[in-house]
Scaffold this motif. Structure first.
Motif, mmCIF file in Angstrom:
data_model
loop_
_atom_site.group_PDB
_atom_site.id
_atom_site.type_symbol
_atom_site.label_atom_id
_atom_site.label_comp_id
_atom_site.label_asym_id
_atom_site.label_seq_id
_atom_site.Cartn_x
_atom_site.Cartn_y
_atom_site.Cartn_z
ATOM 1 N N ARG A 140 0.832 -1.221 0.000
ATOM 2 C CA ARG A 140 0.000 0.000 0.000
ATOM 3 C C ARG A 140 0.855 1.255 0.000
ATOM 4 N N PHE A 141 1.909 1.264 0.784
ATOM 5 C CA PHE A 141 2.706 2.482 0.930
ATOM 6 C C PHE A 141 3.972 2.469 0.078
ATOM 7 N N GLY A 142 4.131 1.461 -0.771
ATOM 8 C CA GLY A 142 5.293 1.401 -1.649
ATOM 9 C C GLY A 142 6.596 1.455 -0.886
ATOM 10 N N SER A 143 6.677 0.712 0.222
ATOM 11 C CA SER A 143 7.809 0.874 1.133
ATOM 12 C C SER A 143 8.332 -0.447 1.671
ATOM 13 N N PRO A 144 9.420 -0.968 1.131
ATOM 14 C CA PRO A 144 10.084 -2.128 1.750
ATOM 15 C C PRO A 144 10.534 -1.821 3.176
ATOM 16 N N LEU A 145 10.883 -0.541 3.425
ATOM 17 C CA LEU A 145 11.312 -0.148 4.770
ATOM 18 C C LEU A 145 10.189 -0.369 5.778
ATOM 19 N N LEU A 146 8.969 0.064 5.454
ATOM 20 C CA LEU A 146 7.832 -0.132 6.353
ATOM 21 C C LEU A 146 7.553 -1.620 6.533
ATOM 22 N N MET A 179 3.362 -19.450 16.551
ATOM 23 C CA MET A 179 4.350 -18.380 16.602
ATOM 24 C C MET A 179 5.562 -18.713 15.740
ATOM 25 N N LEU A 180 6.001 -19.966 15.807
ATOM 26 C CA LEU A 180 7.152 -20.379 14.997
ATOM 27 C C LEU A 180 6.845 -20.246 13.512
ATOM 28 N N LEU A 181 5.669 -20.686 13.099
ATOM 29 C CA LEU A 181 5.295 -20.606 11.691
ATOM 30 C C LEU A 181 5.182 -19.153 11.243
ATOM 31 N N SER A 182 4.522 -18.320 12.050
ATOM 32 C CA SER A 182 4.362 -16.915 11.689
ATOM 33 C C SER A 182 5.696 -16.184 11.691
ATOM 34 N N GLY A 183 6.524 -16.456 12.700
ATOM 35 C CA GLY A 183 7.836 -15.826 12.733
ATOM 36 C C GLY A 183 8.644 -16.175 11.503
ATOM 37 N N SER A 184 8.564 -17.425 11.072
ATOM 38 C CA SER A 184 9.261 -17.851 9.861
ATOM 39 C C SER A 184 8.735 -17.116 8.637
ATOM 40 N N SER A 185 7.410 -16.947 8.543
ATOM 41 C CA SER A 185 6.834 -16.255 7.386
ATOM 42 C C SER A 185 7.227 -14.784 7.362
ATOM 43 N N TYR A 186 7.298 -14.147 8.529
ATOM 44 C CA TYR A 186 7.701 -12.738 8.583
ATOM 45 C C TYR A 186 9.155 -12.588 8.130
ATOM 46 N N PHE A 187 9.985 -13.572 8.505
ATOM 47 C CA PHE A 187 11.384 -13.501 8.082
ATOM 48 C C PHE A 187 11.512 -13.720 6.580
ATOM 49 N N THR A 188 10.888 -14.780 6.073
ATOM 50 C CA THR A 188 11.068 -15.102 4.651
ATOM 51 C C THR A 188 10.376 -14.109 3.735
ATOM 52 N N ARG A 189 9.143 -13.698 4.089
ATOM 53 C CA ARG A 189 8.355 -12.840 3.191
ATOM 54 C C ARG A 189 8.724 -11.367 3.302
ATOM 55 N N ARG A 199 12.900 -11.986 1.334
ATOM 56 C CA ARG A 199 12.476 -11.741 -0.042
ATOM 57 C C ARG A 199 12.761 -10.300 -0.498
ATOM 58 N N PRO A 200 12.346 -9.252 0.219
ATOM 59 C CA PRO A 200 12.578 -7.903 -0.301
ATOM 60 C C PRO A 200 14.024 -7.420 -0.205
ATOM 61 N N PHE A 201 14.790 -7.900 0.783
ATOM 62 C CA PHE A 201 16.121 -7.340 1.018
ATOM 63 C C PHE A 201 17.267 -8.246 0.576
ATOM 64 N N ILE A 202 17.014 -9.544 0.413
ATOM 65 C CA ILE A 202 18.099 -10.472 0.074
ATOM 66 C C ILE A 202 17.887 -11.129 -1.281
ATOM 67 N N ASN A 203 16.717 -11.672 -1.523
ATOM 68 C CA ASN A 203 16.487 -12.409 -2.774
ATOM 69 C C ASN A 203 15.060 -12.165 -3.277
ATOM 70 N N PRO A 204 14.825 -11.047 -3.951
ATOM 71 C CA PRO A 204 13.472 -10.719 -4.430
ATOM 72 C C PRO A 204 12.913 -11.744 -5.416
ATOM 73 N N ASP A 205 13.792 -12.501 -6.066
ATOM 74 C CA ASP A 205 13.342 -13.450 -7.087
ATOM 75 C C ASP A 205 13.217 -14.877 -6.563
ATOM 76 N N ALA A 206 13.195 -15.039 -5.250
ATOM 77 C CA ALA A 206 13.101 -16.380 -4.672
ATOM 78 C C ALA A 206 11.828 -17.081 -5.143
ATOM 79 N N SER A 207 11.956 -18.344 -5.533
ATOM 80 C CA SER A 207 10.796 -19.106 -5.983
ATOM 81 C C SER A 207 9.938 -19.509 -4.784
ATOM 82 N N SER A 208 8.679 -19.849 -5.046
ATOM 83 C CA SER A 208 7.774 -20.260 -3.982
ATOM 84 C C SER A 208 8.266 -21.541 -3.312
#
Length: 489
Positions: A118-124, A340-350, A354-363
């Motif tokens: 929505r805000f066009g912001s990887p930082l946010l 919590m473990l599953l959600s924490g993992s998704s927050y890290f990967t997604r 994905r935005p800061f290390i490997n934007p082209d990572a496959s699913s």
């Protein structure tokens, strides 16, 4: 068979059953990130209701809540059972329905992903993920502390704290890595039903031993008559409302709960679930917390850091039944920690990888990385649980307030198109800095006129988000109408 072997066998059997459910779910899980994290957005009413129920009701329900009722009186039921049951149900609609629409239309998996788009912001996006992981990690650790402590007490020290916490950690890693959201949701449903039944049977068992509810209440009235009147002591109106508001809004931003706003199979499922929520919450909290209050009138010795429910059952119930109730407590801890473990993992990967290390990572690679992340997160939390440094414990015990600081900026963004990126950053950072200062800096008050700093910080975040947005312009890459051009069912 000696008593300890029987108790460990009951708890171990329960853990093994949970693992079998996870293995079954693994056979039905696609190798995609969306299915691993959100079960392909297909959950029905019963499973969504009980997975949210079990995810939220952690070690606090069986230990912290009864201990609070034992120490200060049963009004804690009003905070957790009624206020938060109703408040969170309302927030489930206000935030959850809009998130569900957005997730269905744009494929969002995390809150940070939704805000960053929505805000066009990887930082946010990264900021929300970082804040969430900061508050989440020690909360996972506290569940492992609860598990280790419960098993050590149950076995009279024959199973050490480290062995108990380690055993639960291994089982959690096994079935979360295998099963993802689908398996967790099924296991949570099993765990939610089990702990609801166990707490009611425990209450009825103890009351039967005491001669009924009238007798138990009479003994409480004789020892602590103030427990039968409303308010007083710790339970000031400001304190109770601060707790209720901070917990309810914090729950809505907890990653493992917030992600469940995305997983409903339909609008009808979502509405049924939040309508039933207050009823289910009251059904669990009333017997659990009243057991803690009634225990105050009994001739039992509860040490300063002891768990009143464990001591009460050891005194008035046979060992095999106490083991079943501890298994119910383990269910509460595991059903919180696994999500919590599953959600924490998704927050890290997604939101970070994905935005800061490997934007082209496959699913498929993201799916694999997510499973690795679960194991790393769980092991790190287990190691921390062995030391429980004061700072980490403090973060965990104040996590609800930390998550609550995110809620009002998110709600404003969902319903006011004029919010700007700068306003969001100001609101989130400003409220977090204020709240962290109140937690860790002794010269910053923790309450203001009886209102806790968590609620005051929420107000600061709201004012900053609105006022800064009002005097700043949207960035060129913001999509101001993204949350409003939706196709509702």
């Amino acid at each position: 068979m000696n008593e300890t072997t029987l108790q460990v066998g009951i708890v171990g059997g329960y853990l093994a059953l949970s693992l079998l459910v996870g293995l079954l779910a693994y056979r039905l899980t696609d190798r995609s990130a969306e299915d691993y994290y959100l079960a392909s957005r297909t959950l029905g009413t019963v499973v969504l209701l009980f997975t949210t129920f079990a995810t939220l009701l952690s070690a606090f329900t069986f230990f912290g809540g009864p201990n609070t009722a034992y120490g200060f009186g049963p009004e804690w039921i009003l905070v957790m059972g009624l206020m938060d049951g109703i408040l969170f149900a309302v927030l489930w609609y206000v935030i959850g329905y809009k998130q569900w629409l957005l997730g269905r239309e744009h494929g969002y998996v995390t809150l940070g992903e939704m805000l960053g788009d929505r805000f066009g912001s990887p930082l946010l996006r990264g900021l929300v993920a970082g804040i969430s992981l900061f508050w989440l990690f020690p909360y996972v650790m506290l569940q492992q502390v609860g598990a280790g402590t419960a098993l050590e007490a149950l076995t009279g020290g024959e199973l050490s704290y480290a062995m108990g916490a380690g055993l639960v950690t291994v089982f959690m890693i096994a079935y979360v890595v295998l099963a993802g959201m689908r398996g967790i949701a099924w296991t949570d449903t099993l765990q939610g039903v089990f702990m609801l039944v166990m707490v009611w049977v425990a209450a009825l068992w103890v009351l039967t031993e005491l001669g009924g509810m009238g007798s138990a209440t009479a003994q409480l009235a004789e020892s602590n008559p103030e427990f039968l009147s409303l308010g007083g002591g710790r339970y000031s109106p400001q304190w109770m409302l601060s707790q209720a508001i901070g917990i309810a809004f914090g729950v809505a931003m907890f990653p493992q709960v917030n992600q469940r706003f995305f997983v409903a199979g339909s609008k009808k499922v979502l509405k049924r679930t939040f309508s039933l929520w207050p009823i289910l919450v009251v059904l669990l909290f009333v017997p659990a917390f009243m057991l803690g209050a009634w225990a105050r009138g009994l001739p039992i010795n509860v040490p300063e850091n002891g768990n009143v429910l464990s001591i009460l059952l050891a005194e008035y119930a046979p060992a095999w039944f106490a083991a079943l109730v501890i298994a119910g407590a383990m269910a509460a801890m595991m059903s919180s920690s696994d999500s919590m473990l599953l959600s924490g993992s998704s927050y890290f990967t997604r939101d970070l990888y994905r935005p800061f290390i490997n934007p082209d990572a496959s699913s498929s690679w993201e799916d694999t990385l997510g499973r690795i992340g679960v194991a790393v997160f769980a092991i790190a939390a287990f190691v921390a649980s062995l030391y429980s440094p004061k700072a980490i414990t403090t973060i965990g015990s104040t996590a609800f307030g930390g998550f609550a600081q995110l809620a009002l900026p998110v709600i404003v963004a969902l319903y006011w198109s004029r919010v700007t990126r700068t306003g969001m950053l100001a609101g989130i950072i400003g409220s977090q800095m204020f709240y962290l200062s109140s937690v860790f800096l002794s010269f910053v008050p923790s309450s203001y006129g009886g209102w806790l700093a968590s609620v005051v910080g929420m107000g600061i975040g709201l004012v900053l988000t609105v006022s800064v947005s009002a005097v700043t312009s949207p960035a060129p890459d913001e999509e101001r109408n993204l949350y409003f051009d939706l196709h509702a069912d």
